[in-house]
Each structure stands twice: as C-alpha cells, then as structure tokens.
Design a protein around this motif. Structure first.
Motif, PDB file in Angstrom:
ATOM      1  N   ASN A   4       3.105   9.682   2.360  1.00 41.65           N
ATOM      2  CA  ASN A   4       2.458   9.212   1.142  1.00 41.65           C
ATOM      3  C   ASN A   4       3.541   8.911   0.104  1.00 41.65           C
ATOM      4  O   ASN A   4       4.398   9.754  -0.157  1.00 41.65           O
ATOM      5  N   GLY A   5       3.495   7.702  -0.421  1.00 39.64           N
ATOM      6  CA  GLY A   5       4.471   7.342  -1.448  1.00 39.64           C
ATOM      7  C   GLY A   5       5.761   6.787  -0.875  1.00 39.64           C
ATOM      8  O   GLY A   5       6.732   6.588  -1.600  1.00 39.64           O
ATOM      9  N   SER A   6       5.795   6.490   0.431  1.00 46.52           N
ATOM     10  CA  SER A   6       7.050   5.999   1.014  1.00 46.52           C
ATOM     11  C   SER A   6       7.254   4.494   0.780  1.00 46.52           C
ATOM     12  O   SER A   6       8.310   3.966   1.082  1.00 46.52           O
ATOM     13  N   GLY A   7       6.220   3.798   0.272  1.00 44.82           N
ATOM     14  CA  GLY A   7       6.427   2.394  -0.094  1.00 44.82           C
ATOM     15  C   GLY A   7       5.644   1.387   0.737  1.00 44.82           C
ATOM     16  O   GLY A   7       5.818   0.178   0.559  1.00 44.82           O
ATOM     17  N   LYS A   8       4.762   1.856   1.620  1.00 45.51           N
ATOM     18  CA  LYS A   8       4.038   0.930   2.507  1.00 45.51           C
ATOM     19  C   LYS A   8       3.169  -0.049   1.705  1.00 45.51           C
ATOM     20  O   LYS A   8       3.238  -1.255   1.910  1.00 45.51           O
ATOM     21  N   SER A   9       2.353   0.493   0.793  1.00 47.23           N
ATOM     22  CA  SER A   9       1.462  -0.397   0.029  1.00 47.23           C
ATOM     23  C   SER A   9       2.273  -1.338  -0.843  1.00 47.23           C
ATOM     24  O   SER A   9       1.902  -2.505  -1.023  1.00 47.23           O
ATOM     25  N   THR A  10       3.385  -0.848  -1.398  1.00 43.12           N
ATOM     26  CA  THR A  10       4.212  -1.705  -2.249  1.00 43.12           C
ATOM     27  C   THR A  10       4.726  -2.899  -1.444  1.00 43.12           C
ATOM     28  O   THR A  10       4.705  -4.036  -1.922  1.00 43.12           O
ATOM     29  N   HIS A  32      -2.157   6.157   8.864  1.00 42.46           N
ATOM     30  CA  HIS A  32      -1.568   7.496   8.974  1.00 42.46           C
ATOM     31  C   HIS A  32      -1.884   8.128  10.310  1.00 42.46           C
ATOM     32  O   HIS A  32      -1.457   9.225  10.601  1.00 42.46           O
ATOM     33  N   ARG A  57      -0.606   5.437 -11.136  1.00 40.94           N
ATOM     34  CA  ARG A  57       0.689   4.945 -10.631  1.00 40.94           C
ATOM     35  C   ARG A  57       1.105   5.653  -9.348  1.00 40.94           C
ATOM     36  O   ARG A  57       2.116   5.321  -8.752  1.00 40.94           O
ATOM     37  N   SER A  70       0.790   6.778  -5.356  1.00 40.14           N
ATOM     38  CA  SER A  70       0.279   6.148  -4.148  1.00 40.14           C
ATOM     39  C   SER A  70      -1.084   6.773  -3.824  1.00 40.14           C
ATOM     40  O   SER A  70      -1.416   7.848  -4.339  1.00 40.14           O
ATOM     41  N   GLY A 104      -2.373   8.351  -1.273  1.00 34.67           N
ATOM     42  CA  GLY A 104      -2.375   9.716  -0.731  1.00 34.67           C
ATOM     43  C   GLY A 104      -2.031  10.742  -1.788  1.00 34.67           C
ATOM     44  O   GLY A 104      -2.574  11.853  -1.805  1.00 34.67           O
TER      45      GLY A 104
HETATM   46  N1  LIG Z   1       2.383   0.536 -10.719  1.00 39.07           N
HETATM   47  C1  LIG Z   1       3.225   1.530 -10.435  1.00 39.07           C
HETATM   48  N2  LIG Z   1       3.920   2.159 -11.412  1.00 39.07           N
HETATM   49  C2  LIG Z   1       4.775   3.151 -11.127  1.00 39.07           C
HETATM   50  N3  LIG Z   1       5.016   3.629  -9.897  1.00 39.07           N
HETATM   51  C3  LIG Z   1       4.356   3.059  -8.879  1.00 39.07           C
HETATM   52  C4  LIG Z   1       3.426   1.993  -9.081  1.00 39.07           C
HETATM   53  N4  LIG Z   1       2.928   1.635  -7.877  1.00 39.07           N
HETATM   54  C5  LIG Z   1       3.514   2.434  -6.945  1.00 39.07           C
HETATM   55  N5  LIG Z   1       4.379   3.281  -7.552  1.00 39.07           N
HETATM   56  C6  LIG Z   1       5.217   4.299  -6.888  1.00 39.07           C
HETATM   57  O1  LIG Z   1       5.903   3.707  -5.806  1.00 39.07           O
HETATM   58  C7  LIG Z   1       6.024   4.624  -4.708  1.00 39.07           C
HETATM   59  C8  LIG Z   1       5.504   3.978  -3.435  1.00 39.07           C
HETATM   60  O2  LIG Z   1       4.095   3.872  -3.515  1.00 39.07           O
HETATM   61  P1  LIG Z   1       3.208   3.172  -2.383  1.00 39.07           P
HETATM   62  O3  LIG Z   1       1.830   3.048  -2.948  1.00 39.07           O
HETATM   63  O4  LIG Z   1       3.891   1.956  -1.907  1.00 39.07           O
HETATM   64  O5  LIG Z   1       3.229   4.292  -1.235  1.00 39.07           O
HETATM   65  P2  LIG Z   1       2.466   4.342   0.175  1.00 39.07           P
HETATM   66  O6  LIG Z   1       3.527   4.477   1.216  1.00 39.07           O
HETATM   67  O7  LIG Z   1       1.545   3.193   0.297  1.00 39.07           O
HETATM   68  O8  LIG Z   1       1.673   5.715   0.055  1.00 39.07           O
HETATM   69  P3  LIG Z   1       0.209   6.225   0.597  1.00 39.07           P
HETATM   70  O9  LIG Z   1       0.408   6.542   2.042  1.00 39.07           O
HETATM   71  O10 LIG Z   1      -0.026   7.478  -0.183  1.00 39.07           O
HETATM   72  O11 LIG Z   1      -0.778   5.139   0.311  1.00 39.07           O
HETATM   73  C9  LIG Z   1       5.269   5.876  -5.122  1.00 39.07           C
HETATM   74  O12 LIG Z   1       6.189   6.840  -5.567  1.00 39.07           O
HETATM   75  C10 LIG Z   1       4.382   5.407  -6.260  1.00 39.07           C
HETATM   76  O13 LIG Z   1       4.140   6.456  -7.171  1.00 39.07           O
END
Ligand SMILES: Nc1ncnc2c1ncn2[C@@H]1O[C@H](COP(=O)(O)OP(=O)(O)OP(=O)(O)O)[C@@H](O)[C@H]1O
Length: 505
Positions: free
Chosen positions: A38-44, A203, A404, A406, A408
C-alpha cells in the motif's frame, strides 16, 4: 513491441516521492501484473498513464513515440482506458449514457443524439463482453459486478475511436467480486488480450500469478523487480514486496484459543430485517473471534450493519452484556456502549475527507479520552500516532489530509479510529482486509489477535475462506438470509473448506 512505456518517470507531491525513476514497458498483447505494498506507487503510475497526473520528471512513449497525455479524455483518444471499480459511474444515467459519456467525438460520428443508435452502440460494446445488461437501464439498478462490466464496456468503446490496439488498465478489479465473477472477468481479460495490452493491479498474488505474462514489483515508488510467473512464486513475491518479514503464518494460528466459558458479549434472538435476513440467532463471547460468511446476498453484511444500527425495519432481540438493547439504537449510542464497526465501503463510510489523518482517527473517540469536558489533546494525538505506527500507515506526517493517502492506507486509518477506543468491547469488521497488501494484512491479523487477548470480541465478514479458517474461533455460515451452519471451537478441529462451501451454496 512496446506499446506503452515509462522512461525514468518520477512523481513528487509535497513531502512525498510517489514514484522514483520508474522505467517499465507494456508489450503488445500481454498482461502485465503490477504488485506492491500500500502506497508503493501503483495507482500513481496508472494515473500518469491515463493523464490524470503528469510526471514531475521522465517521459512516456506510446508505440515508440514520446507522448504527453494531458487528460483522461486525451488518453481515451489515444486508446488508453482504465477500468475503475464501480464507483466512477454516474448512477442516475443509463448504461448507454455512461458508456459514451466521455466520447463526444463518437457522438458526432454516429449521430448519437438519437437514443436508438446510442443504445445500439452500447449493446455492441456489452456484446463484446458476452453480457446482456439492457443499455437503457439506469446504473443505480445494477449490482456491483454488473457496474464493473459497464466500466469495462466503456473502455472497449474506445476501440471505435482508434485503429490501434487498446491499452486497458485495471486497478484492483477483483476486490468486490465473488470467485465465480472473478472467473468470468478473467475469461474476458484473456479474450481481450488478443486485441489489447493490459495492466493488472491486484493485492491477490494468486490472481496476479494466474493471469499475468510478466509481473513488476513496486516498492517505495520504485520498480524493484520483474519476473515471469513460471520463474517465481508467492513466497518470493511476498519477500520482494514486504521485505524479510514472516509470511509463513500470516494468521498467527498458534495464538488461537479454545472456546471460553465467558458469558456472551452479544446475543441476537430471531433478528430479522426485511429483504435481507431472517430469524438469525447467534452469540459471540468475550474475546471470541467469530467469522460470518456466505456468498453475495447471504445477508451476512446486512446482519453486521444491523448490529450497528444501520439497517431499517429490524425486528427481534439484541442482548449486549446481558442487557437487551433496542434494535433501532443509533450508531452513536452503540459507540458509547463499546461497539465499533468498520465498513467495507471505506469511500462512503470509512474516512472523512478534508480532515487530517489524526482528526480522522480521533473523530469517534477523542472526547472520551479526556476527563469530563476536557479533551486531552496530547493523549489523543499520542494514541493516534501509536496506531499510525502500529498499522504502518504510509504518510510523511500525521497531519496530512486523509485523501492524500493511497487506498490501502485510508483503509488502515478507518480501522485505527476504532482501535483507539478505550471502552471498545465488540468490533464488527466488514471485509477489513479489502485493499490491504499482504504485509498490511499480517499486521491487521496481529492487531485482531491482540484485541481478542484483551477480551474484545471480533465479528468479521471475510474476503476469503482462507482468512475465515485462519482467524476464526467460530464460523457461522449464512445462506439466503438465514444461518445454515455453525462450526465452533476451531482450536480443537478446523472444518474442511468443502463443508463450509456446502453450507454457503
Ligand atoms: N494527491 C496526493 N497528494 C499527496 N500525496 C499523494 C497524493 N496521491 C498519492 N500520494 C502519495 O503517493 C504515494 C503512492 O500512492 P499510490 O496511491 O500510488 O499507492 P498504491 O501503490 O496505489 O497504494 P494502494 O495499494 O494502497 O492503493 C503514497 O505515499 C500516497 O500517500
């Protein structure tokens, strides 16, 4: 051939590096699995591929050409579509209107301002998925899996806009689906692979291993490994994602205890809610971990909601700590009595956006930590910080806005707020591990065992049979709104999974 590629892509938000120098390519007719904590950057990364966000550094290549994807509309025009979980549809519009909502260019081409042709075109997209949802039905009438098919059809309609192959991105598409629905989705994805390149984020490692041709592992915003399913397994992927922490016994089964002779914490007698469940009588003891399970429509989720005062028209009796309490009690009264509830739908009920992480955690109980009218702010914050650390919420600081985080990590916050309550006696968890990565799940299971050791009763509806069998002291199976079987004292003997499934269907 590479269809879509990221070259040295980084993305920074204030105080967070969500992506750090990620290079990755998606090839023609392949399914690329993407996993990470969770928070590793996949959605970004998916947001960058669909033009929702722009990279801070680095570039994208589409079919070998450097490309800037300015918006989701621009992405669609280039043949890149994202299948969201059902939440992105507009529920008071029809299926056809949703499918073509963002495709004005097509409207001009086919004269869609005519209902018949709009519905016909929608039907064509739905037929590609072998699905017969009427295009003129309002989306609010559809089930979650049906809504997801509409999301899917919405992306497929892009095919009518371009001559090239589609790029389809799936962000945790299976989290709301039952096993048979997942099978159906996988069939569609495999079929589409003939004419599309696909990114699949999940996941669930078994799913990723089953469907992907290649898997990329992300950790802390970096792309740390690439594997093919034939050269890796669960164990290696877990270690690549989570590091060296234990994976063997996720559920800490050695801490399971025999059924105690403690009096029931909560009992129901012939509890019913119209259209949801009928005559459900059950009891949960102090410190007991009880799993309620059943297929979609079994009534298990509604039963949990009813115990927290969220269902209408409930009849029967609820006895809490030996005293009857009204079946129409409000959630705020139940919280005061020591009952907590974590909703499956965290977007709707779990966290309050526009507030910080700490505010979200102390929202329900903050004032109870103080003496009399005085709120002990320091104590509040230190308890919140304890749970942020304990559940490993990934954030630069606790004063960050909750939206802000992720997905999870938002789920962890919605849990943490209950764990703060000092008078918590019964915690009801509806699919608590949904959206959590494997490491976060292990942390949550450990927290559940600790709560149970403190005498707190846990009632949960689980994501999988494996979780149910791994965590529960008692399993209650529901079918068509009624209890169909109870398996007690798993400390002494665990039922065969087949016996549970038989009671479910
Ligand atoms: N708009 C934003 N402002 C600040 N930080 C952000 C924003 N969007 C994402 N982040 C941060 O970027 C990092 C990556 O988030 P991301 O949503 O890509 O994770 P993820 O791998 O998709 O996680 P999950 O499995 O929980 O969905 C996280 O630390 C998140 O807090």
């Amino acid at each position: 051939m590479s269809v879509l590629a990221a070259r040295h892509v980084s993305k920074s938000y204030p105080g967070v590096r969500a992506l750090a120098d990620v290079s990755m390519e998606l090839r023609e007719n392949e399914i690329l699995g993407l996993i990470g904590q969770n928070g590793s950057g996949k959605s970004t990364l998916l947001k960058i591929f669909t033009g929702v966000e722009q990279p801070t550094e680095g570039s994208l290549l589409l079919r070998g050409q450097q490309t800037i994807i300015r918006s989701p509309l621009a992405a669609a025009a280039l043949g890149i579509g994202m299948v969201h979980q059902e939440q992105s549809l507009i529920t008071n519009l029809t299926v056809a209107e949703n499918i073509f909502f963002d495709k004005h260019a097509l409207g001009k081409r086919y004269g869609f301002y005519n209902w018949r042709s709009l519905n016909k075109a929608a039907e064509r997209q739905l037929a590609k998925l072998e699905c017969e949802i009427p295009p003129d039905l309002k989306v609010e009438k559809l089930s979650f899996p049906e809504r997801q098919l509409v999301e899917f059809a919405k992306v497929l309609a892009v095919e009518e806009l371009i001559d090239d192959q589609l790029v389809i991105l799936f962000d945790e598409p299976t989290s709301l689906l039952s096993p048979s629905e997942i099978e159906g989705l996988f069939r569609q994805i495999r079929r589409l692979k003939e004419r599309a390149s696909i990114v699949f984020v999940s996941h669930r490692m078994d799913e990723v291993l089953e469907i992907s041709d290649r898997v990329h592992v992300m950790s802390n915003g970096e792309n740390v490994a690439e594997r093919t399913p034939s050269e890796t397994d669960h164990k290696e992927l877990y270690h690549l994602m989570v590091g060296s922490r234990r994976s063997e016994d996720y559920f800490l089964e050695e801490r399971r205890r025999p059924t105690s002779a403690a009096p029931p914490r909560l009992e129901t007698h012939r509890l019913s809610a119209p259209g949801a469940f009928k005559d459900v009588s059950f009891a949960i003891r102090q410190g007991e971990i009880l799993a309620l399970t059943g297929v979609a429509g079994s009534g298990a989720e509604e039963f949990c909601r009813a115990l927290f005062g969220l269902e209408e028209g409930v009849t029967g009796k609820i006895i809490f700590n030996g005293k009857e309490h009204p079946v129409d009690a409000r959630p705020s009264d139940l919280i005061a009595e020591g009952i907590g509830y974590v909703a499956a739908e965290r977007k709707l009920e779990g966290v309050v956006t526009g507030r910080t992480i700490v505010d979200n955690i102390v929202l329900s109980f903050g004032s109870k930590l103080g003496k009399g009218l005085f709120i002990d702010r320091d104590r509040e914050i230190s308890s919140a910080l304890h749970w942020i650390a304990r559940l490993k919420v990934k954030t630069p600081n606790a004063a960050e806005y909750v939206e802000r985080l992720s997905g999870g990590n938002q789920q962890k916050v919605s849990l943490a707020k209950w764990l703060l309550s000092e008078n918590l006696q019964l915690l009801i968890l509806d699919h608590p591990t949904r959206g959590l990565d494997p490491g976060a799940k292990a942390d949550l299971f450990e927290a559940i065992r600790d709560l149970s050791d403190q005498g707190i009763s846990i009632l949960f509806v689980s994501e999988t049979l494996e979780e149910t069998l791994g965590m529960a002291d008692t399993i209650v199976v529901m079918r068509d709104g009624q209890v169909s079987a109870t398996f007690s004292d798993l400390f002494h003997a665990k039922p065969a999974p087949e016996a549970i499934v038989e009671a479910m269907v």
